[in-house]
Design a protein around this motif. Sequence first.
Motif, short mmCIF file in Angstrom:
data_model
loop_
_atom_site.label_atom_id
_atom_site.label_comp_id
_atom_site.label_asym_id
_atom_site.label_seq_id
_atom_site.Cartn_x
_atom_site.Cartn_y
_atom_site.Cartn_z
N ASN A 41 -16.48 -18.01 -12.48
CA ASN A 41 -16.47 -19.32 -13.14
C ASN A 41 -15.57 -19.11 -14.33
O ASN A 41 -15.34 -20.25 -14.98
CB ASN A 41 -17.88 -19.47 -13.71
CG ASN A 41 -18.91 -20.21 -12.56
OD1 ASN A 41 -18.13 -20.68 -11.63
ND2 ASN A 41 -20.02 -20.23 -12.93
N VAL A 42 -15.15 -17.95 -14.81
CA VAL A 42 -14.19 -17.70 -15.87
C VAL A 42 -12.78 -18.45 -15.56
O VAL A 42 -12.24 -18.96 -16.50
CB VAL A 42 -13.94 -16.33 -16.14
CG1 VAL A 42 -13.01 -15.91 -17.18
CG2 VAL A 42 -15.22 -15.68 -16.78
N ALA A 43 -12.70 -18.51 -14.44
CA ALA A 43 -11.41 -19.12 -14.08
C ALA A 43 -11.48 -20.63 -14.29
O ALA A 43 -10.16 -21.51 -14.11
CB ALA A 43 -11.09 -18.85 -12.39
N GLY A 44 -12.49 -21.38 -14.47
CA GLY A 44 -12.67 -22.53 -14.66
C GLY A 44 -12.33 -23.48 -13.38
O GLY A 44 -11.85 -24.61 -13.62
N SER A 45 -12.45 -23.05 -12.15
CA SER A 45 -12.06 -23.82 -10.90
C SER A 45 -13.32 -23.83 -10.35
O SER A 45 -13.82 -23.11 -9.64
CB SER A 45 -11.13 -23.05 -10.26
OG SER A 45 -10.83 -23.59 -9.02
N ALA A 46 -13.79 -25.45 -10.03
CA ALA A 46 -15.01 -25.65 -9.30
C ALA A 46 -14.54 -25.06 -7.87
O ALA A 46 -15.52 -24.59 -7.05
CB ALA A 46 -15.20 -26.96 -9.30
N GLN A 47 -13.17 -25.37 -7.35
CA GLN A 47 -13.11 -25.17 -5.76
C GLN A 47 -13.02 -23.56 -5.78
O GLN A 47 -13.58 -23.03 -4.53
CB GLN A 47 -11.51 -25.70 -5.50
CG GLN A 47 -11.50 -27.11 -5.37
CD GLN A 47 -11.29 -27.74 -6.79
OE1 GLN A 47 -10.97 -27.11 -7.90
NE2 GLN A 47 -11.53 -28.92 -6.92
N LEU A 48 -12.51 -22.87 -6.59
CA LEU A 48 -12.75 -21.54 -6.30
C LEU A 48 -13.96 -20.83 -6.49
O LEU A 48 -14.50 -19.91 -5.62
CB LEU A 48 -11.81 -20.57 -7.67
CG LEU A 48 -11.72 -19.15 -7.30
CD1 LEU A 48 -10.73 -18.95 -6.23
CD2 LEU A 48 -11.08 -18.60 -8.56
N SER A 49 -15.04 -21.49 -7.13
CA SER A 49 -16.26 -20.79 -7.42
C SER A 49 -16.96 -21.55 -5.94
O SER A 49 -17.79 -20.64 -5.57
CB SER A 49 -16.93 -21.61 -8.63
OG SER A 49 -16.53 -21.39 -9.70
N ASP A 50 -16.73 -22.48 -5.44
CA ASP A 50 -17.42 -22.91 -4.25
C ASP A 50 -16.96 -22.06 -3.25
O ASP A 50 -17.90 -21.53 -2.20
CB ASP A 50 -17.10 -24.39 -3.93
CG ASP A 50 -17.61 -24.77 -2.75
OD1 ASP A 50 -18.79 -24.89 -2.70
OD2 ASP A 50 -16.90 -25.37 -1.78
N ALA A 51 -15.52 -21.57 -3.05
CA ALA A 51 -15.02 -20.80 -1.87
C ALA A 51 -15.93 -19.60 -2.13
O ALA A 51 -16.35 -18.68 -1.12
CB ALA A 51 -13.76 -20.58 -2.04
N PHE A 52 -16.16 -18.94 -3.51
CA PHE A 52 -16.55 -17.66 -3.53
C PHE A 52 -18.01 -17.83 -3.15
O PHE A 52 -18.65 -16.66 -2.49
CB PHE A 52 -16.65 -17.42 -4.78
CG PHE A 52 -17.29 -15.82 -5.35
CD1 PHE A 52 -16.55 -14.71 -5.42
CD2 PHE A 52 -18.45 -15.75 -6.02
CE1 PHE A 52 -16.92 -13.50 -5.27
CE2 PHE A 52 -19.07 -14.68 -6.28
CZ PHE A 52 -18.33 -13.48 -5.83
N ARG A 53 -18.86 -18.86 -3.43
CA ARG A 53 -20.36 -18.92 -3.13
C ARG A 53 -20.44 -18.89 -1.56
O ARG A 53 -21.42 -18.40 -1.04
CB ARG A 53 -20.83 -20.03 -3.53
CG ARG A 53 -21.03 -20.09 -5.04
CD ARG A 53 -22.01 -21.19 -5.53
NE ARG A 53 -21.67 -21.30 -7.14
CZ ARG A 53 -21.29 -22.08 -7.75
NH1 ARG A 53 -20.45 -23.25 -7.36
NH2 ARG A 53 -21.34 -22.00 -9.38
N ARG A 54 -19.61 -19.63 -0.69
CA ARG A 54 -19.55 -19.66 0.52
C ARG A 54 -19.37 -18.34 1.33
O ARG A 54 -19.58 -18.25 2.56
CB ARG A 54 -18.58 -20.77 1.10
CG ARG A 54 -18.86 -22.03 0.67
CD ARG A 54 -17.90 -22.92 1.42
NE ARG A 54 -18.39 -24.66 0.92
CZ ARG A 54 -17.71 -25.51 1.25
NH1 ARG A 54 -16.75 -25.26 2.27
NH2 ARG A 54 -18.07 -26.75 0.90
N LEU A 55 -18.85 -17.43 0.68
CA LEU A 55 -18.89 -15.98 1.21
C LEU A 55 -19.92 -15.10 0.95
O LEU A 55 -19.99 -13.76 1.04
CB LEU A 55 -17.37 -15.37 0.59
CG LEU A 55 -16.12 -15.71 1.00
CD1 LEU A 55 -14.93 -15.21 0.02
CD2 LEU A 55 -15.91 -15.58 2.41
N GLY A 56 -20.99 -15.64 0.37
CA GLY A 56 -21.92 -14.88 -0.14
C GLY A 56 -23.12 -14.94 1.21
O GLY A 56 -23.55 -15.81 1.52
#
Length: 382
Positions: free
Chosen positions: A303-318
């Motif tokens: 979340n430090v990146a401030g990108s909701a899209q990046l955070s969502d992509a990361f969560r989908r890899l969990g």
Amino acid sequence: MTATQTAPTETAVDPIAFRNVVGHFASGVTVITTVVDGQLYGTTASAVSSLSMEPPMMLACLNGASSTHDAVATAGVFGINILAEDQADLAMKFGRKGADKFDGVAHTLSDEGVPLLDGALATIVCKVAETATGGTHTVFLGLVTQAAASERQPLAYYRGTMGRLEPVKELAAYNAVRDWVLLRKTPLGQNLNPADIAVQIRAEADQVQNALVKLTTEALVSRTEDGAFVPTPITCELIESVYDGRATIESGVIASHLERLTDQDVSELERLTAELGNARQDGQAGLDDFLKLNVQYHDRLVNVAGSAQLSDAFRRLGIGTVWRQALEGDEWSRQMDHSHIVELTAALAARDGEAAVTALSDHTEFGKSLAREVIERHGGAV
């Protein structure tokens, strides 16, 4: 106003469980703003509501550790900016401490000099009438002096996710279905029934159907020849792909956005690291806590990146929930060694990007090694 404060003698509910439960309350997203001696302040807040119609009053709760909290107390006036559906970036920007939050943000000053964000769904200006303290927050009761609204759609907040209200509901259903699949509530080899799952997770059947389609693209669900959905076995190849994808995102955040890491971010990462260590002392009972804390740790970093899209992509890899099925007894605390997380946190605190990437790489390789061991013990798939 007279407020009676009683210090609690014990914690009524576990804070992590409480955070999860209250996250089920869907709310709007606001930015509270004010001004002191020409200096503009602002912070993201969701604990905001109307209080009274006669006279018109609003209620806003602010954390006492926030600089905006102190500024509102000093100024005696504040603005409530109710964000529109396309303003999630502003929610992220004002949710952090640090640099000038108004840099590059279009705004207009009210008669009192309070900054009101351009493009907001609605703006309200209040004069502080009364205050009360509860826990770590101050409740500001404001008499409304100015209010305006536009014909737009709201930015909604639900279970840690921001977006349009309908997509947020669909995302909540997707997350619930994903957990259902990974927790093997439908065992391997059996068909996933969208109607039955919808009843169990309290979602619409078409939302479950859409989630299952999406999970096929993530290789967590497969289709049979007759079109039915079935859980996909987790193999070493899939695990390695997932771990590599998550590591790519996290290392990219460290390399590109380390300067955005605030002292508050570091403090939270240090707290989570300490709690991960504590959870490992609790035997089998601590596994759920460990997995939840691990998710919170990595989400905070991304979340430090401030990108909701990046955070969502990361969560989908969990796929951490699968470990609940694969790890055995008290043995998990040895297997889920978090020493590399300790090293990663120390490197981030020192703002040492090279050391942080090295620790992250070690953590990733350890995770893949553990996954291979567990999967092979289960016959090659879980």
